[in-house]
Design a protein around this motif. Structure first.
Motif, short mmCIF file in Angstrom:
data_model
loop_
_atom_site.label_atom_id
_atom_site.label_comp_id
_atom_site.label_asym_id
_atom_site.label_seq_id
_atom_site.Cartn_x
_atom_site.Cartn_y
_atom_site.Cartn_z
N GLU A 111 49.68 44.74 32.29
CA GLU A 111 48.29 44.54 32.68
C GLU A 111 48.15 44.76 34.18
OE1 GLU A 111 46.85 40.94 29.86
OE2 GLU A 111 48.49 40.51 31.23
N ASN A 112 47.02 45.30 34.59
CA ASN A 112 46.74 45.45 36.02
C ASN A 112 46.42 44.09 36.62
OD1 ASN A 112 46.93 48.17 35.56
ND2 ASN A 112 45.09 48.67 36.69
N ILE A 113 46.78 43.93 37.88
CA ILE A 113 46.42 42.73 38.64
C ILE A 113 45.54 43.20 39.78
CG2 ILE A 113 47.23 40.78 40.02
CD1 ILE A 113 50.00 41.17 38.65
N GLY A 114 44.37 42.58 39.91
CA GLY A 114 43.48 42.86 41.02
C GLY A 114 43.20 41.58 41.77
N PHE A 173 37.40 43.87 43.54
CA PHE A 173 38.83 43.66 43.29
C PHE A 173 39.62 44.90 43.69
CE2 PHE A 173 37.01 40.50 40.42
CZ PHE A 173 37.83 39.40 40.65
N GLN A 174 40.75 44.67 44.34
CA GLN A 174 41.67 45.73 44.73
C GLN A 174 42.94 45.60 43.90
OE1 GLN A 174 40.87 48.06 47.20
NE2 GLN A 174 38.87 47.06 47.09
N ASP A 175 43.48 46.72 43.44
CA ASP A 175 44.73 46.71 42.68
C ASP A 175 45.87 46.21 43.56
OD1 ASP A 175 43.33 47.85 40.59
OD2 ASP A 175 44.10 49.86 40.91
N VAL A 176 46.68 45.29 43.00
CA VAL A 176 47.83 44.78 43.76
C VAL A 176 49.12 44.80 42.94
CG1 VAL A 176 46.49 43.37 45.36
CG2 VAL A 176 47.28 42.37 43.19
N GLY A 177 49.07 45.26 41.70
CA GLY A 177 50.29 45.34 40.91
C GLY A 177 50.01 45.29 39.42
N THR A 178 51.08 45.06 38.67
CA THR A 178 50.98 44.93 37.22
C THR A 178 51.84 43.75 36.78
OG1 THR A 178 52.79 46.48 36.87
CG2 THR A 178 50.56 47.39 36.79
N PRO A 222 46.41 25.46 40.75
CA PRO A 222 47.20 25.72 41.95
C PRO A 222 48.71 25.59 41.77
CG PRO A 222 46.01 23.65 42.16
CD PRO A 222 45.52 24.31 40.90
N ASP A 223 49.14 24.94 40.70
CA ASP A 223 50.58 24.75 40.49
C ASP A 223 51.15 25.72 39.46
OD1 ASP A 223 50.60 22.60 42.29
OD2 ASP A 223 49.87 21.25 40.71
N ASN A 224 50.35 26.68 38.99
CA ASN A 224 50.84 27.61 37.98
C ASN A 224 52.02 28.40 38.53
OD1 ASN A 224 51.02 30.01 36.17
ND2 ASN A 224 49.20 29.07 35.28
N ALA A 225 53.04 28.59 37.71
CA ALA A 225 54.23 29.34 38.13
C ALA A 225 53.90 30.80 38.44
CB ALA A 225 55.30 29.27 37.04
N SER A 226 52.87 31.34 37.80
CA SER A 226 52.44 32.72 38.07
C SER A 226 51.34 32.70 39.12
CB SER A 226 51.90 33.37 36.79
OG SER A 226 52.90 33.44 35.81
N GLU A 227 51.66 33.23 40.28
CA GLU A 227 50.72 33.19 41.40
C GLU A 227 49.36 33.79 41.04
OE1 GLU A 227 50.31 34.71 46.00
OE2 GLU A 227 52.28 34.71 45.07
N GLU A 228 49.38 34.86 40.23
CA GLU A 228 48.12 35.53 39.88
C GLU A 228 47.23 34.70 38.95
OE1 GLU A 228 51.30 37.17 37.10
OE2 GLU A 228 51.16 36.90 39.26
N LEU A 229 47.73 33.57 38.44
CA LEU A 229 46.93 32.71 37.55
C LEU A 229 46.46 31.43 38.22
CD1 LEU A 229 48.94 33.10 34.23
CD2 LEU A 229 46.97 34.41 35.02
N ARG A 230 46.68 31.30 39.51
CA ARG A 230 46.31 30.07 40.21
C ARG A 230 44.82 29.97 40.51
NH1 ARG A 230 51.52 30.17 44.23
NH2 ARG A 230 53.04 29.82 42.55
N SER A 231 44.19 31.09 40.77
CA SER A 231 42.75 31.16 41.03
C SER A 231 42.29 32.50 40.48
CB SER A 231 42.49 31.07 42.53
OG SER A 231 41.13 31.31 42.83
N ARG A 275 42.32 33.60 47.64
CA ARG A 275 42.03 34.82 46.89
C ARG A 275 41.61 34.47 45.48
NH1 ARG A 275 47.31 38.04 44.87
NH2 ARG A 275 48.22 36.40 43.62
N LEU A 276 41.00 35.45 44.82
CA LEU A 276 40.63 35.38 43.41
C LEU A 276 41.27 36.58 42.75
CD1 LEU A 276 38.84 34.03 41.18
CD2 LEU A 276 37.09 35.72 41.79
N THR A 277 41.94 36.36 41.62
CA THR A 277 42.61 37.46 40.93
C THR A 277 41.97 37.70 39.57
OG1 THR A 277 44.23 35.96 39.95
CG2 THR A 277 44.83 37.02 42.05
N VAL A 278 42.33 38.83 38.99
CA VAL A 278 41.92 39.17 37.62
C VAL A 278 43.00 40.06 37.02
CG1 VAL A 278 40.59 41.25 38.27
CG2 VAL A 278 40.00 40.01 36.19
N LEU A 279 43.21 39.93 35.73
CA LEU A 279 44.14 40.78 34.99
C LEU A 279 43.34 41.57 33.98
CD1 LEU A 279 46.90 38.14 34.10
CD2 LEU A 279 46.74 39.55 36.15
#
Length: 151
Positions: free
Chosen positions: A143-146, A133-138, A68-77, A112-116
């Motif tokens: 890498e794609n972020i879903g 998973f829905q695309d939300v960026g790169t 939960p404290d990861n600087a990259s939001e997409e890596l928190r969960s 949320r749950l993410t994947v790269l």
């Protein structure tokens, strides 16, 4: 779909997890499950490595990450790795594993749950979209972020 269950990745199932045979071309998109067990020892509070069992047979592997404290939001969960044995692909193993990881994420209070993933022929994009998973960026590396949002 079979009757699947999860077990923690451990010494008694890691050889079977490392021996999962994927479909040709998929190997380039993943790292072996043994990396996940070493990561679990380095980061025991964030790693969530599990094997998917069909009876006494290891048929898949999933590794989540909860930081939960990861600087990259997409890596928190996030879903960090997923492997499904070639003979079990298309039989609900991956869907079962992603649902279990999403349930774990939700139980930890995540929204949320993410994947790269990397795009490519034989890549995981179709699977990730199929399981919600829905695309939300790169990422900065392309890498794609879903994400799957929890309501």
């Amino acid at each position: 779909m079979g009757t699947y269950r999860l077990e923690e990745l451990n010494a008694s199932n890691i050889v079977a997890a490392n021996s999962l045979t994927l479909k040709r071309g998929q190997e380039q998109f993943i790292a072996p499950p043994s990396y996940a067990i070493s990561e679990a020892y380095v980061n025991p509070t964030t790693a969530w490595p599990r094997v998917v069992m069909d009876g006494e047979t290891v048929v898949g592997f999933i590794r989540g990450n909860f930081d939960p404290d990861n600087a990259s939001e997409e890596l928190r969960s996030c879903l960090w790795r997923i492997h499904v044995a070639a003979d079990y692909q298309g039989k609900g193993v991956g869907k079962f594993a992603v649902k279990a990881l999403a349930d774990e994420a939700r139980s930890r209070g995540n929204k949320r749950l993410t994947v790269l993933w990397e795009k490519g022929v034989d890549g995981p994009e179709v699977f990730f979209h199929r399981v919600g998973f829905q695309d939300v960026g790169t990422t900065a590396y392309g890498e794609n972020i879903g994400e799957i949002l929890f309501t």
